[in-house]
Design an enzyme around this catalytic site. Structure first.
Site, PDB file in Angstrom:
ATOM      1  N   LYS A 194       1.216  -1.376   0.022  1.00 29.06           N
ATOM      2  CA  LYS A 194       0.183  -0.123  -0.334  1.00 29.06           C
ATOM      3  C   LYS A 194       0.884   1.363   0.275  1.00 29.06           C
ATOM      4  CE  LYS A 194      -2.074   1.324   4.293  1.00 29.06           C
ATOM      5  NZ  LYS A 194      -1.540   3.445   4.621  1.00 29.06           N
ATOM      6  N   ASN A 195       2.024   1.020   1.111  1.00 32.20           N
ATOM      7  CA  ASN A 195       2.761   2.248   1.576  1.00 32.20           C
ATOM      8  C   ASN A 195       3.638   2.494   0.042  1.00 32.20           C
ATOM      9  OD1 ASN A 195       0.656   2.981   3.112  1.00 32.20           O
ATOM     10  ND2 ASN A 195       2.704   2.662   4.788  1.00 32.20           N
ATOM     11  N   ARG A 241      -4.419  10.617   4.200  1.00 28.08           N
ATOM     12  CA  ARG A 241      -3.538  11.716   4.708  1.00 28.08           C
ATOM     13  C   ARG A 241      -2.564  11.663   3.886  1.00 28.08           C
ATOM     14  NH1 ARG A 241      -0.679  12.362   8.101  1.00 28.08           N
ATOM     15  NH2 ARG A 241      -1.360  14.537   9.130  1.00 28.08           N
ATOM     16  N   CYS A 262      -4.149  12.615  13.611  1.00 27.47           N
ATOM     17  CA  CYS A 262      -5.608  11.420  13.040  1.00 27.47           C
ATOM     18  C   CYS A 262      -5.035  10.571  14.419  1.00 27.47           C
ATOM     19  CB  CYS A 262      -4.725  10.248  11.722  1.00 27.47           C
ATOM     20  SG  CYS A 262      -3.343   9.887  12.391  1.00 27.47           S
ATOM     21  N   ARG A 318       0.630  14.352  13.635  1.00 27.71           N
ATOM     22  CA  ARG A 318       0.520  14.178  12.224  1.00 27.71           C
ATOM     23  C   ARG A 318       1.395  15.193  11.389  1.00 27.71           C
ATOM     24  NH1 ARG A 318      -1.417   8.125  10.028  1.00 27.71           N
ATOM     25  NH2 ARG A 318       0.514   8.396   8.935  1.00 27.71           N
ATOM     26  N   ASP A 357       4.779   0.348  12.225  1.00 23.35           N
ATOM     27  CA  ASP A 357       3.262  -0.210  11.357  1.00 23.35           C
ATOM     28  C   ASP A 357       3.373  -1.978  12.324  1.00 23.35           C
ATOM     29  OD1 ASP A 357       2.737   1.880  10.657  1.00 23.35           O
ATOM     30  OD2 ASP A 357       3.440   0.948   8.568  1.00 23.35           O
ATOM     31  N   ARG A 369      -8.529  -0.688   5.128  1.00 23.26           N
ATOM     32  CA  ARG A 369      -7.417   0.491   4.090  1.00 23.26           C
ATOM     33  C   ARG A 369      -6.233  -0.170   4.123  1.00 23.26           C
ATOM     34  NH1 ARG A 369      -5.871   4.367   7.718  1.00 23.26           N
ATOM     35  NH2 ARG A 369      -4.851   4.598   5.813  1.00 23.26           N
TER      36      ARG A 369
HETATM   37  N1  EPU Z   1       6.709  14.494  10.692  1.00 23.83           N
HETATM   38  C1  EPU Z   1       7.002  15.633  11.255  1.00 23.83           C
HETATM   39  N2  EPU Z   1       6.758  16.490   9.759  1.00 23.83           N
HETATM   40  C2  EPU Z   1       6.286  16.463   9.289  1.00 23.83           C
HETATM   41  C3  EPU Z   1       6.037  14.870   8.462  1.00 23.83           C
HETATM   42  C4  EPU Z   1       6.229  13.905   9.832  1.00 23.83           C
HETATM   43  O1  EPU Z   1       7.283  16.245  12.308  1.00 23.83           O
HETATM   44  O2  EPU Z   1       6.663  17.279   7.773  1.00 23.83           O
HETATM   45  C5  EPU Z   1       7.350  13.391  12.023  1.00 23.83           C
HETATM   46  C6  EPU Z   1       5.464  12.410  12.370  1.00 23.83           C
HETATM   47  O3  EPU Z   1       4.745  13.507  13.622  1.00 23.83           O
HETATM   48  C7  EPU Z   1       6.105  10.960  12.678  1.00 23.83           C
HETATM   49  C8  EPU Z   1       7.438  11.135  12.405  1.00 23.83           C
HETATM   50  O4  EPU Z   1       8.117  12.433  11.579  1.00 23.83           O
HETATM   51  O5  EPU Z   1       6.705  11.433  14.252  1.00 23.83           O
HETATM   52  C9  EPU Z   1       7.574  10.381  11.243  1.00 23.83           C
HETATM   53  O6  EPU Z   1       6.159  10.672   9.994  1.00 23.83           O
HETATM   54  P1  EPU Z   1       6.237  10.496   8.940  1.00 23.83           P
HETATM   55  O7  EPU Z   1       6.086  11.425   8.146  1.00 23.83           O
HETATM   56  O8  EPU Z   1       7.380   9.413   8.309  1.00 23.83           O
HETATM   57  O9  EPU Z   1       4.898   9.383   8.602  1.00 23.83           O
HETATM   58  P2  EPU Z   1       4.013   9.670   6.889  1.00 23.83           P
HETATM   59  O10 EPU Z   1       4.889   9.531   5.634  1.00 23.83           O
HETATM   60  O11 EPU Z   1       2.551   9.974   7.304  1.00 23.83           O
HETATM   61  C10 EPU Z   1       3.859   6.693   6.618  1.00 23.83           C
HETATM   62  C11 EPU Z   1       3.243   5.365   6.599  1.00 23.83           C
HETATM   63  C12 EPU Z   1       2.850   5.116   7.527  1.00 23.83           C
HETATM   64  C13 EPU Z   1       4.098   5.001   8.335  1.00 23.83           C
HETATM   65  C14 EPU Z   1       5.184   5.862   8.696  1.00 23.83           C
HETATM   66  C15 EPU Z   1       6.367   5.452   8.936  1.00 23.83           C
HETATM   67  C16 EPU Z   1       2.273   5.635   3.924  1.00 23.83           C
HETATM   68  C17 EPU Z   1       1.600   6.305   3.536  1.00 23.83           C
HETATM   69  N3  EPU Z   1       2.178   6.233   5.318  1.00 23.83           N
HETATM   70  O12 EPU Z   1       3.852   7.629   7.350  1.00 23.83           O
HETATM   71  O13 EPU Z   1       1.823   4.185   7.694  1.00 23.83           O
HETATM   72  O14 EPU Z   1       3.420   4.734   9.716  1.00 23.83           O
HETATM   73  O15 EPU Z   1       5.793   6.114   7.249  1.00 23.83           O
HETATM   74  O16 EPU Z   1       6.823   4.844   8.428  1.00 23.83           O
HETATM   75  O17 EPU Z   1       3.226   5.510   3.837  1.00 23.83           O
HETATM   76  C18 EPU Z   1       0.128   2.437   8.128  1.00 23.83           C
HETATM   77  O18 EPU Z   1       0.114   1.763   7.131  1.00 23.83           O
HETATM   78  O19 EPU Z   1      -0.331   2.197   8.110  1.00 23.83           O
HETATM   79  C19 EPU Z   1       0.956   3.793   7.804  1.00 23.83           C
HETATM   80  C20 EPU Z   1       0.446   4.268   9.088  1.00 23.83           C
END
Ligand code: EPU
Length: 416
Positions: free
Chosen positions: A22-23, A92, A116, A121, A304, A396
């Site tokens: 998915k990701n 998101r 969320c 996030r 995850d 999802r």
């Molecule tokens: N963060 C910030 N600022 C930003 C972006 C992120 O402070 O601008 C922080 C977040 O709050 C968090 C950390 O950085 O504490 C890491 O978050 P990240 O941005 O890596 O998460 P994401 O990109 O929103 C993706 C996956 C998630 C997975 C996380 C961590 C996708 C679509 N989603 O989320 O997947 O948990 O990386 O590996 O790729 C899931 O599949 O169930 C899921 C939640």
């Protein structure tokens, strides 16, 4: 609303096929916006989040066709620069269109995703990077508005590695004027898969999989033909299920190189894990040992997989400390697992799990995808019947989860 009913106590045996990630699929399907012409993607999983991204891309004006696990997206029709609240709130990851829209249409208006169930996030790092590339950024009425005649290459440092933040800026940088260097980027396999997809379209991105990505912008990209990598979290979820039920399961069509942290922990738990090409066979231990878990960015232990391991630790022999370092609120499954008899105490970002509990089935619900998966796993070993509500979270991210578990011998069914 659908629910899933699990009767616990069955041993899982047999083979299970792992679908596309998915990701990885989400950013790669979005990257079709960067080319003028039809891109083709294979091994796209049949998930609710994929339907959401297809709806979003269609809203942006591009033509999308789906035949089984193949999706064709023609970026030529891209005409609308707005991702509205109604589409973004369902998923998101919709924020991923911000970079490509700004790069191709010179402007984007994307609803802010908000927090969320698992944490606040923020997207501050996505916005900081785009601003450093010359975009004018405004936050108005719950929307982020970005505009730039042409983005320019920049040196960008991420305070913390972010998966979608890295992906968003990669997709902005591939069409920028000059060289962009992204430092302290996410090293997840999904980021590497996106870089490979972009490079197959003619981009020049080097360093994916390391903490520094260097992208030399090009004038235009050509359409892609890409197969989505296997889902390491789906694979990990089935591995834990097998260990939990003391089963003997072979995970087929996965990439064991992406499962190193998960497999290492499973071996410490006492499971026998054998790797053979793209198959992983796991035989669950008679006695499940407790291990400590600390979630970290890849190649560390994935957040995850944290909820699924908590279930395993709740029936292990001994005490386990599970530290969640990625998201500040990712223990929402704890109260539901306690209702099934798990002995878990949370203090700050750590959960202490006292194992050897006998779980007993009950009605449960969860507000996030991986938490829901953990409740299914708990149901597989709990005595009696577990009824998992709010199944739309599972849909999802897990394709046909009840059919796959039934195929391994679980007593599981969906009630529509
Ligand atoms: N963060 C910030 N600022 C930003 C972006 C992120 O402070 O601008 C922080 C977040 O709050 C968090 C950390 O950085 O504490 C890491 O978050 P990240 O941005 O890596 O998460 P994401 O990109 O929103 C993706 C996956 C998630 C997975 C996380 C961590 C996708 C679509 N989603 O989320 O997947 O948990 O990386 O590996 O790729 C899931 O599949 O169930 C899921 C939640």
């Amino acid at each position: 609303m659908d629910k899933i009913i699990v009767e616990g106590g069955r041993l899982l045996t047999g083979d299970v096929h792992i679908g596309g990630a998915k990701n990885a699929a989400l950013p790669i399907l979005v990257s079709a916006l960067l080319a003028d012409g039809p891109s083709t993607y294979d091994n796209v999983p049949g998930l609710q989040d994929i339907i959401s991204v297809v709806n979003l891309l269609t809203h942006l004006g591009v033509e999308v066709r789906r035949e089984g696990n193949r999706v064709t997206i023609d970026g030529a029709g891209l005409s609308n620069h707005e991702a509205p609240y109604d589409l973004v709130r369902k998923m998101r990851a919709s924020i991923l269109v911000l970079g490509p829209l700004t790069a191709r249409l010179k402007k984007a208006r994307v609803s802010l995703p908000g927090g969320c169930a698992i944490g606040a996030r923020p997207i501050n790092l996505h916005l900081k990077g785009l601003a450093q590339m010359g975009a004018k950024i405004d936050l108005q009425h719950g929307y982020v508005e970005a505009s730039a005649d042409r983005l320019r290459g920049a040196e960008i440092y991420f305070d913390t590695p972010t998966v979608t933040g890295t992906e968003n800026l990669m997709m902005a940088a591939v069409l920028a004027d000059g060289v962009t260097v992204l430092r302290n980027v996410a090293r997840e396999p999904e980021v590497v898969a996106l870089a490979d997809a972009l490079n197959s379209m003619g981009s020049q991105a080097a360093g994916a999989g390391t903490s520094v990505l260097t992208i030399t912008g090009v004038e235009a990209l050509r359409p892609a033909q890409v197969s989505i990598i296997p889902d390491r979290i789906e694979a990990g979820t089935f591995l834990v299920a097998a260990a939990l039920t003391r089963g003997d399961v072979t995970i087929c069509d996965c990439d064991p190189a992406h499962l190193v942290a998960t497999i290492d922990k499973l071996r410490m738990v006492g499971a026998d894990v054998q790797i053979n090409g793209n198959r992983v066979r796991i035989q669950g231990p008679d006695r499940i040992n407790s291990v400590d878990i600390k979630t970290q960015p890849y190649p560390g232990f994935p957040t995850d997989m944290q909820a699924q391991f908590m279930v395993l630790m709740s029936v292990a022999c001994g005490l386990s400390v599970i530290s969640e370092t990625i998201f500040e609120n990712r223990f929402i499954h704890v109260s539901e697992l306690r209702r099934l008899g798990a002995d878990v105490r949370v203090s700050g970002n750590a959960a202490v799990v006292r194992g050897c509990a006998k779980l007993s089935g009950a009605p449960v619900m969860a507000t996030d995808l991986r938490a829901s998966a953990s409740l299914i796993l708990a149901g597989l070993v709990a005595e009696g019947t577990t009824e998992v509500n709010r199944v739309y979270h599972l849909d999802r991210g897990y394709e046909a989860i009840e059919e796959k578990f039934s195929g391994l011998g679980a007593a599981i069914r969906r009630i529509r």
